[in-house]
Design an enzyme around this catalytic site. Structure first.
Site, PDB file in Angstrom:
ATOM      1  N   THR A 232       0.851  -1.200   0.000  1.00 32.80           N
ATOM      2  CA  THR A 232       0.000   0.000   0.000  1.00 32.80           C
ATOM      3  C   THR A 232       0.887   1.250   0.000  1.00 32.80           C
ATOM      4  OG1 THR A 232      -1.921   1.027   1.076  1.00 32.80           O
ATOM      5  CG2 THR A 232      -0.239   0.157   2.546  1.00 32.80           C
ATOM      6  N   ASN A 233       0.339   2.411   0.310  1.00 32.95           N
ATOM      7  CA  ASN A 233       1.131   3.647   0.401  1.00 32.95           C
ATOM      8  C   ASN A 233       0.608   4.480   1.566  1.00 32.95           C
ATOM      9  OD1 ASN A 233      -1.071   5.415  -0.642  1.00 32.95           O
ATOM     10  ND2 ASN A 233      -0.792   4.118  -2.445  1.00 32.95           N
ATOM     11  N   HIS A 234       1.177   5.655   1.754  1.00 29.79           N
ATOM     12  CA  HIS A 234       0.868   6.441   2.960  1.00 29.79           C
ATOM     13  C   HIS A 234      -0.379   7.320   2.848  1.00 29.79           C
ATOM     14  CE1 HIS A 234       4.519   5.287   4.950  1.00 29.79           C
ATOM     15  NE2 HIS A 234       5.245   5.654   3.910  1.00 29.79           N
ATOM     16  N   SER A 235      -1.126   7.220   1.775  1.00 33.26           N
ATOM     17  CA  SER A 235      -2.279   8.123   1.612  1.00 33.26           C
ATOM     18  C   SER A 235      -3.298   7.916   2.737  1.00 33.26           C
ATOM     19  CB  SER A 235      -2.946   7.858   0.253  1.00 33.26           C
ATOM     20  OG  SER A 235      -4.145   8.583   0.177  1.00 33.26           O
ATOM     21  N   ALA A 298      -4.433   7.570  -4.319  1.00 34.53           N
ATOM     22  CA  ALA A 298      -3.087   7.095  -4.654  1.00 34.53           C
ATOM     23  C   ALA A 298      -3.235   5.623  -5.034  1.00 34.53           C
ATOM     24  CB  ALA A 298      -2.157   7.275  -3.466  1.00 34.53           C
TER      25      ALA A 298
END
Ligand code: CTP
Length: 428
Positions: A232-235, A298
């Site tokens: 995943t990512n930090h969004s 994102a």
């Protein structure tokens, strides 16, 4: 355009700022609960703030307070019957009242009336006006604690919020039943303040997206590796949620497709929760008829080849090699089938060669506007309540919006969307 808060000094009390509701038409709906006695004070305060007040009562409300009292205080005849006594008279008053009012407040709203409003039932003047009204409707539930927390009541209140009603939660305290809990009608002063705030927010929002469907995506996506791990990512979803709220306040019908996020669902917004990039693709494609699409999510560019059905265990000292496949580019797909009257807005998350990359993306994805942000900028992008955004249009022109709250950035982006659409209309 921001209009200053409509408050004025009271002649009686120089220290106190009194809410100004002059030129405002307010319908007060009173239903049959013990808190109906507070409606007399509510009428008095609304009148004192300068509003024209039309009281509408359900027949049961008259068991708790007389129409004579409310009629005298409001200086207008109280309405109750949907059909006039004189059958040759007009029976469309519920429609004209709904158009006349700037705001309709139902206080107190019993569980019964909340249920009727949530299901579109209109067996009285009050419920018929609610169904016909185009103005904001503020519902102030008041009832016994157990009735209030019952899943049926809670679900009805959630439905009302989905329909765009504003729900003012009841206070905690001693109830008519002698029990202590949540269910007390807030004090009339608090209700009047809330009415003023709702009206003010709507003036500020200008409602320039009325009649438009706006699709916003928000948050990260998650691609599973096995039952316990994912990419995943930090969004956080904050930027997308701020856009959805701002578009809703400006009158749009908003569909919010959100990846995993803890943020509460914005009032009056249709929220669709998704997890993977593919699920986001499917949800967006279902709503590709939107007038405006803003892809703030994102989205993962790569997903795992497959998700292991059991947890992947370590094997000796060797490395684990994951094969990742490209996901579909949702925005590029929308860009390929973009209708001339549709407005497509993308976000570009860039750490290097930002402007060049953003200009390339706007062309490649056939967008009208791109909002460029760089997570390396102070107070920008992931998880912050602020963002630094530069807007780039189809001609490559750059406008630096500076670092501002995500709410303000959302409204500035929507301002540009509105002006792009106006220019489009003029040149057609
Ligand atoms: N986007 C999308 N579908 C994807 C990837 C991105 O719709 N599979 C959208 C994003 O929501 C954003 C825009 O495309 O509005 C640009 O996303 P960004 O991550 O900045 O760039 P990418 O196009 O993914 O390119 P790169 O990662 O190479 O910078």
């Amino acid at each position: 355009m921001r209009i200053p808060t409509r408050t004025r000094r009271s002649n009686l009390d120089n220290e106190k700022t009194v809410t100004d509701l002059s030129d405002r038409n307010i319908i007060l709906g009173v239903t049959g609960g013990i808190a109906a006695y507070k409606s007399a004070e509510l009428v008095r305060l609304l009148k004192k703030a300068g509003a024209t007040v039309q009281v509408v009562m359900t027949p049961d409300a008259t068991r708790f307070i007389g129409p004579l009292t409310l009629g005298t205080l409001s200086e207008r005849e109280v309405l109750m019957e949907i059909f006039p006594e004189n059958e040759s008279g007009s029976w469309t008053k519920h429609v004209s009242l709904g158009l006349w009012a700037d705001l309709f407040v139902v206080a107190p709203a019993t569980a019964q009336t909340v249920g009727k409003l949530a299901h579109g039932l209109c067996d009285s003047m009050l419920t018929a006006v609610a169904l016909a009204a185009r103005c904001p409707i503020l519902v102030c539930p008041a009832m016994d604690h157990d009735m209030f927390v019952h899943p049926a009541t809670q679900s009805n209140l959630e439905t009302l919020e989905e329909y765009g009603y504003v729900v003012m939660p009841p206070d905690r305290g001693e109830l008519a039943s002698g029990l202590v809990g949540q269910g007390r009608l807030p004090e009339p002063e608090a209700i009047v303040e809330r009415i003023a705030r709702e009206l003010q927010q709507r003036i500020e929002a200008c409602e320039d997206l009325v009649g438009m469907k706006v699709l916003v995506t928000a948050g990260p996506t998650r691609e599973s590796i096995d039952p316990v791990r994912f990419l995943t990512n930090h969004s956080s979803g904050k930027m997308g949620f701020a856009l959805a709220i701002a578009a809703r306040l400006r009158g749009a019908h908003v569909v919010l497709v959100s990846g995993p996020s803890d943020l509460p669902s914005p009032t009056g917004v249709e929220r669709i929760d998704v997890t993977t990039a593919n699920e986001m693709y499917q949800a967006v494609i279902r709503h590709r008829d939107a007038d405006v699409v803003i892809m703030a999510a994102a989205v993962a560019d790569y997903t795992t080849e497959s998700t292991a059905s059991s947890k992947i265990k370590k094997e000796g000292d060797g490395d684990l090699v994951l094969t990742l496949h490209r996901t579909r580019d949702i925005l590029a797909e929308l860009g390929r089938s973009k209708e001339p009257e549709q407005t497509l807005v993308g976000f570009a998350l860039e750490t290097d060669n930002e402007i060049d990359n953003a200009r390339r993306k706007i062309a490649e994805k056939n967008l009208d506007l791109i909002a460029l942000n760089n997570p390396k900028d102070k107070g920008a992008a992931f998880r912050h309540d602020t963002n630094r955004v530069r807007l780039i249009d189809r001609d490559g022109a750059v406008e630096d919006l500076g670092t501002k709250s995500k709410d303000d950035i959302a409204n500035l982006i929507l301002d540009r969307v509105v002006s792009i659409r106006l220019v489009g209309e003029v040149s057609e």
